[in-house]
Design a protein around this motif. Structure first.
Motif, PDB file in Angstrom:
ATOM      1  N   MET A   1      37.885  49.286  54.905  1.00 17.19           N
ATOM      2  CA  MET A   1      38.433  48.562  53.767  1.00 17.19           C
ATOM      3  C   MET A   1      39.201  47.369  54.302  1.00 17.19           C
ATOM      4  SD  MET A   1      40.943  47.665  51.529  1.00 17.19           S
ATOM      5  CE  MET A   1      42.372  48.568  52.084  1.00 17.19           C
ATOM      6  N   SER A   2      38.846  46.172  53.851  1.00 12.95           N
ATOM      7  CA  SER A   2      39.486  44.966  54.357  1.00 12.95           C
ATOM      8  C   SER A   2      39.483  43.903  53.268  1.00 12.95           C
ATOM      9  CB  SER A   2      38.757  44.447  55.608  1.00 12.95           C
ATOM     10  OG  SER A   2      39.298  43.216  56.029  1.00 12.95           O
ATOM     11  N   VAL A   3      40.533  43.073  53.273  1.00 13.12           N
ATOM     12  CA  VAL A   3      40.646  41.942  52.353  1.00 13.12           C
ATOM     13  C   VAL A   3      40.806  40.679  53.187  1.00 13.12           C
ATOM     14  CG1 VAL A   3      41.977  40.878  50.491  1.00 13.12           C
ATOM     15  CG2 VAL A   3      41.655  43.364  50.546  1.00 13.12           C
ATOM     16  N   HIS A   4      40.011  39.685  52.866  1.00 12.43           N
ATOM     17  CA  HIS A   4      40.047  38.442  53.632  1.00 12.43           C
ATOM     18  C   HIS A   4      41.365  37.704  53.402  1.00 12.43           C
ATOM     19  CE1 HIS A   4      38.559  34.900  55.670  1.00 12.43           C
ATOM     20  NE2 HIS A   4      38.897  34.152  54.618  1.00 12.43           N
ATOM     21  N   ARG A   5      41.967  37.289  54.492  1.00 15.99           N
ATOM     22  CA  ARG A   5      43.236  36.567  54.412  1.00 15.99           C
ATOM     23  C   ARG A   5      43.176  35.362  55.350  1.00 15.99           C
ATOM     24  NH1 ARG A   5      46.971  39.981  51.929  1.00 15.99           N
ATOM     25  NH2 ARG A   5      46.372  42.195  51.899  1.00 15.99           N
ATOM     26  N   GLU A   6      43.652  34.256  54.858  1.00 19.94           N
ATOM     27  CA  GLU A   6      43.784  33.062  55.672  1.00 19.94           C
ATOM     28  C   GLU A   6      44.886  32.191  55.065  1.00 19.94           C
ATOM     29  OE1 GLU A   6      40.673  29.832  54.352  1.00 19.94           O
ATOM     30  OE2 GLU A   6      39.622  31.718  54.795  1.00 19.94           O
ATOM     31  N   LEU A  11      44.529  36.213  49.411  1.00 22.15           N
ATOM     32  CA  LEU A  11      43.640  37.217  48.829  1.00 22.15           C
ATOM     33  C   LEU A  11      42.267  36.586  48.627  1.00 22.15           C
ATOM     34  CD1 LEU A  11      46.042  38.868  46.214  1.00 22.15           C
ATOM     35  CD2 LEU A  11      45.455  39.674  48.496  1.00 22.15           C
ATOM     36  N   GLY A  12      41.505  36.579  49.699  1.00 20.34           N
ATOM     37  CA  GLY A  12      40.199  35.929  49.645  1.00 20.34           C
ATOM     38  C   GLY A  12      39.061  36.841  49.243  1.00 20.34           C
ATOM     39  N   GLY A  13      39.364  38.015  48.769  1.00 21.69           N
ATOM     40  CA  GLY A  13      38.312  38.940  48.349  1.00 21.69           C
ATOM     41  C   GLY A  13      37.991  39.977  49.406  1.00 21.69           C
ATOM     42  N   GLY A  55      36.383  44.010  59.422  1.00 18.84           N
ATOM     43  CA  GLY A  55      36.630  42.906  58.508  1.00 18.84           C
ATOM     44  C   GLY A  55      35.722  41.726  58.786  1.00 18.84           C
ATOM     45  N   SER A  56      35.875  40.695  57.967  1.00 16.54           N
ATOM     46  CA  SER A  56      35.031  39.492  58.069  1.00 16.54           C
ATOM     47  C   SER A  56      33.558  39.830  57.889  1.00 16.54           C
ATOM     48  CB  SER A  56      35.253  38.785  59.415  1.00 16.54           C
ATOM     49  OG  SER A  56      36.594  38.398  59.567  1.00 16.54           O
ATOM     50  N   ASN A  57      33.272  40.828  57.035  1.00 15.22           N
ATOM     51  CA  ASN A  57      31.894  41.196  56.686  1.00 15.22           C
ATOM     52  C   ASN A  57      31.056  41.600  57.904  1.00 15.22           C
ATOM     53  OD1 ASN A  57      32.280  40.602  53.906  1.00 15.22           O
ATOM     54  ND2 ASN A  57      32.054  38.422  54.360  1.00 15.22           N
ATOM     55  N   ARG A  58      31.673  42.259  58.886  1.00 14.46           N
ATOM     56  CA  ARG A  58      30.952  42.677  60.076  1.00 14.46           C
ATOM     57  C   ARG A  58      30.546  44.147  59.954  1.00 14.46           C
ATOM     58  NH1 ARG A  58      35.153  40.995  64.649  1.00 14.46           N
ATOM     59  NH2 ARG A  58      36.546  41.744  63.000  1.00 14.46           N
ATOM     60  N   LEU A 108      31.070  47.652  47.554  1.00 10.61           N
ATOM     61  CA  LEU A 108      31.455  48.459  46.395  1.00 10.61           C
ATOM     62  C   LEU A 108      32.010  47.614  45.256  1.00 10.61           C
ATOM     63  CD1 LEU A 108      33.183  51.389  48.327  1.00 10.61           C
ATOM     64  CD2 LEU A 108      30.892  51.372  47.343  1.00 10.61           C
ATOM     65  N   VAL A 109      31.926  46.298  45.389  1.00 10.62           N
ATOM     66  CA  VAL A 109      32.446  45.404  44.354  1.00 10.62           C
ATOM     67  C   VAL A 109      31.561  45.487  43.118  1.00 10.62           C
ATOM     68  CG1 VAL A 109      32.898  42.995  43.756  1.00 10.62           C
ATOM     69  CG2 VAL A 109      33.487  43.858  46.025  1.00 10.62           C
ATOM     70  N   SER A 110      32.191  45.532  41.949  1.00 10.92           N
ATOM     71  CA  SER A 110      31.474  45.496  40.671  1.00 10.92           C
ATOM     72  C   SER A 110      32.261  44.630  39.700  1.00 10.92           C
ATOM     73  CB  SER A 110      31.298  46.918  40.110  1.00 10.92           C
ATOM     74  OG  SER A 110      32.547  47.479  39.759  1.00 10.92           O
ATOM     75  N   SER A 111      31.699  44.449  38.522  1.00  7.82           N
ATOM     76  CA  SER A 111      32.378  43.617  37.533  1.00  7.82           C
ATOM     77  C   SER A 111      33.679  44.245  37.054  1.00  7.82           C
ATOM     78  CB  SER A 111      31.452  43.379  36.332  1.00  7.82           C
ATOM     79  OG  SER A 111      31.086  44.617  35.736  1.00  7.82           O
ATOM     80  N   LYS A 112      33.823  45.551  37.195  1.00 10.27           N
ATOM     81  CA  LYS A 112      35.033  46.236  36.747  1.00 10.27           C
ATOM     82  C   LYS A 112      35.952  46.612  37.905  1.00 10.27           C
ATOM     83  CE  LYS A 112      32.528  48.212  32.829  1.00 10.27           C
ATOM     84  NZ  LYS A 112      32.059  49.452  32.170  1.00 10.27           N
ATOM     85  N   ARG A 113      35.453  46.503  39.114  1.00  9.07           N
ATOM     86  CA  ARG A 113      36.276  46.816  40.277  1.00  9.07           C
ATOM     87  C   ARG A 113      36.143  45.641  41.246  1.00  9.07           C
ATOM     88  NH1 ARG A 113      34.728  51.426  40.733  1.00  9.07           N
ATOM     89  NH2 ARG A 113      36.496  52.711  40.177  1.00  9.07           N
ATOM     90  N   LYS A 114      37.030  44.653  41.049  1.00  6.14           N
ATOM     91  CA  LYS A 114      36.905  43.394  41.786  1.00  6.14           C
ATOM     92  C   LYS A 114      37.230  43.557  43.271  1.00  6.14           C
ATOM     93  CE  LYS A 114      36.041  41.029  38.005  1.00  6.14           C
ATOM     94  NZ  LYS A 114      34.727  40.402  37.770  1.00  6.14           N
ATOM     95  N   VAL A 115      38.306  44.270  43.563  1.00  2.00           N
ATOM     96  CA  VAL A 115      38.737  44.422  44.954  1.00  2.00           C
ATOM     97  C   VAL A 115      38.929  45.914  45.237  1.00  2.00           C
ATOM     98  CG1 VAL A 115      40.359  43.727  46.741  1.00  2.00           C
ATOM     99  CG2 VAL A 115      39.889  42.200  44.812  1.00  2.00           C
TER     100      VAL A 115
END
Length: 466
Positions: A1-6, A11-13, A55-58, A108-115
């Motif tokens: 589980m990771s959230v992109h940060r820069e 909160l880059g998704g 992270g970073s979609n790896r 696991l992203v969906s229209s009802k579960r963004k993050v």
């Protein structure tokens, strides 16, 4: 589980990668391998683990598969049934598949579960016990009593160099040789010596007889110069045929009688004497000597002729068909069984099926959001509707795989959209008891039952003494 940060974009998704799949265990026929001796020392085979997603979609790397080299003619058994019969160089089968890697929160992203604040767990790979058995692949099998000269014939007719000696016992492993007769090339094997009672397991008979199953031609090798007074060629063949009949499945194989060691005067005299008696079998009889090489050329071409006839009589080899079996239209993918609980608070409904059980294994039950996601998936699959039809009520104890829980109806459209990641709003309003609390209550009830039974026994004992 990771959230992109820069910088300037905290909160880059979600960008958590998927886990890698586990490695497989594959058995493959290798012409350079001739025995299964290595498995006597290495009894456990395991593919490599898949690497964790990052992270970073790896995505994680796939675990290394193990390719296990086995000799031609290896049969693999699992739970007493034949799993594979490996014949032909390069033939392979995947015996155990590695587990599938879990999906990262990016997938696991969906229209009802963004993050999503969770990731799936990886699944365990296949685990099973197998038994390996080697059945030699040869066109001609030499059958006979110990010290009949089978290994000597192999050495004289081919380039094989088996160990030859005047043993009072038998060779412990079959020897293979490749022989050419004109344009025909075939393999010949000396099946280790048989003794009376071999088909019933006496000596190493069963281990030897299994090597004959694949032979196209059987040759009875008889020692005509044997010094044992209680043996003669006719009785030897009768004894061998009796063992082959007891083993079964070999009645249709053509036979040849080989009277060996005719270079010895007594041996030639006996061979000429019994040749007429052996004609009752209706099989060709050849007088040969592995030492002087007398009669080997004629025997070689006789073997080649019978092998050609056997090959011509076999049905043509057909390519393996790919069979597609689609699932039934009304196949829900799960089943629900209602059980009668032995105690209050015991399991009342058991849900089984590939999808629900796999989802249970993928869920991290320490993460509320992951558990909520599991509840949504089960509801979308129709498990909740099935429980209602079976008579389940809120609070009923349900078991899926090795997990038990109190069922509470949920709306799959309700998804936690507020609060920190890893939480689910439904857990905040739920008054369900935890697993530890339910287990403690169950133990307490059982302890009370045992105490009551003990008091009743004590009371009955006092009444008898009174």
């Amino acid at each position: 589980m990771s959230v992109h940060r820069e910088k300037f974009k905290p909160l880059g998704g979600p960008d958590g990668g998927n886990g890698g799949h586990g490695g497989d265990v594959v058995f493959v026929v290798d012409p350079n391998v001739h025995t299964l001796l290595d498995f006597h020392f290495q009894t456990r085979l395991q593919g490599g683990n898949g690497k964790h997603g990052q992270g970073s979609n790896r995505d994680g790397a796939t675990g290394e598969s193990i390719r296990v080299a086995v000799p031609n003619g290896t049969v693999i058994y699992s739970n007493g049934e034949v799993l594979a019969d490996l014949t032909g160089d390069g033939t392979e089968i995947t015996v155990a598949q590695g587990g599938r890697g879990g999906r990262g929160n990016r997938a696991l992203v969906s229209s009802k579960r963004k993050v999503p604040g969770f990731a799936e767990l990886g699944e365990p790979g296949d685990e099973l016990d197998v038994v390996l058995e080697l059945k030699s692949v040869a066109d001609v099998g030499l059958v006979g009593f110990p010290s009949a000269g089978k290994s000597s014939l192999i050495a004289a007719m081919s380039a094989a160099r088996p160990k030859i000696a005047d043993y009072p016992f038998t060779t412990l492993a079959p020897n293979l040789g490749v022989v050419s007769a004109g344009e025909t090339t075939y393999t010949i094997a000396d099946v280790p010596g048989l003794i009376p009672g071999a088909a019933a397991g006496k000596g190493l008979g069963l281990q030897f007889l299994r090597h004959i199953e694949r032979c196209a031609v059987l040759a009875h090798v008889v020692d005509t110069a044997s010094l044992e007074s209680d043996r003669d060629p006719v009785s030897d063949i009768d004894a061998l045929e009796h063992e082959l009949a007891e083993y079964g499945g070999l009645a249709d194989r053509p036979r040849i009688i080989v009277l060996n060691k005719t270079d010895i005067p007594d041996g030639r005299e006996l061979a000429e004497y019994v040749r007429g008696d052996l004609e009752k079998y209706g099989w060709p009889v050849y007088l040969v000597s592995a030492v002087s090489r007398e009669g080997l050329k004629e025997l070689n071409f006789a073997f080649a002729k019978l092998v050609q006839e056997y090959r011509a009589a076999q049905p043509p080899v057909e390519a393996t068909r790919t069979v597609i079996r689609p699932a039934a239209v009304d196949d829900s993918g799960f089943s629900i069984k209602k059980v009668v609980p032995a105690y209050e608070g015991d399991v009342e409904f058991v849900v089984s099926g590939a999808k629900p059980e796999r989802w249970i294994g993928q869920t991290n039950f320490e993460n509320e959001e992951a558990v909520g996601y599991l509840a949504d998936r089960l509801a979308n699959l129709g498990v909740e509707d099935g429980l209602v039809k079976q008579g389940a009520v809120p609070g009923s104890i349900v078991r899926i795989a090795d997990h038990e829980f109190e069922w509470q109806p949920t709306d799959p459209n309700i998804v936690a959209t507020v609060g920190p990641r890893g939480t689910d709003a439904r857990f905040e309003i739920s008054d369900r008891k935890g697993a530890d609390e339910r287990l403690a209550e169950r133990k307490e009830r059982r302890a009370e039952t045992l105490e009551r039974v003990a008091k009743e026994k004590e009371a009955r004992g006092k009444s008898r003494r009174g």
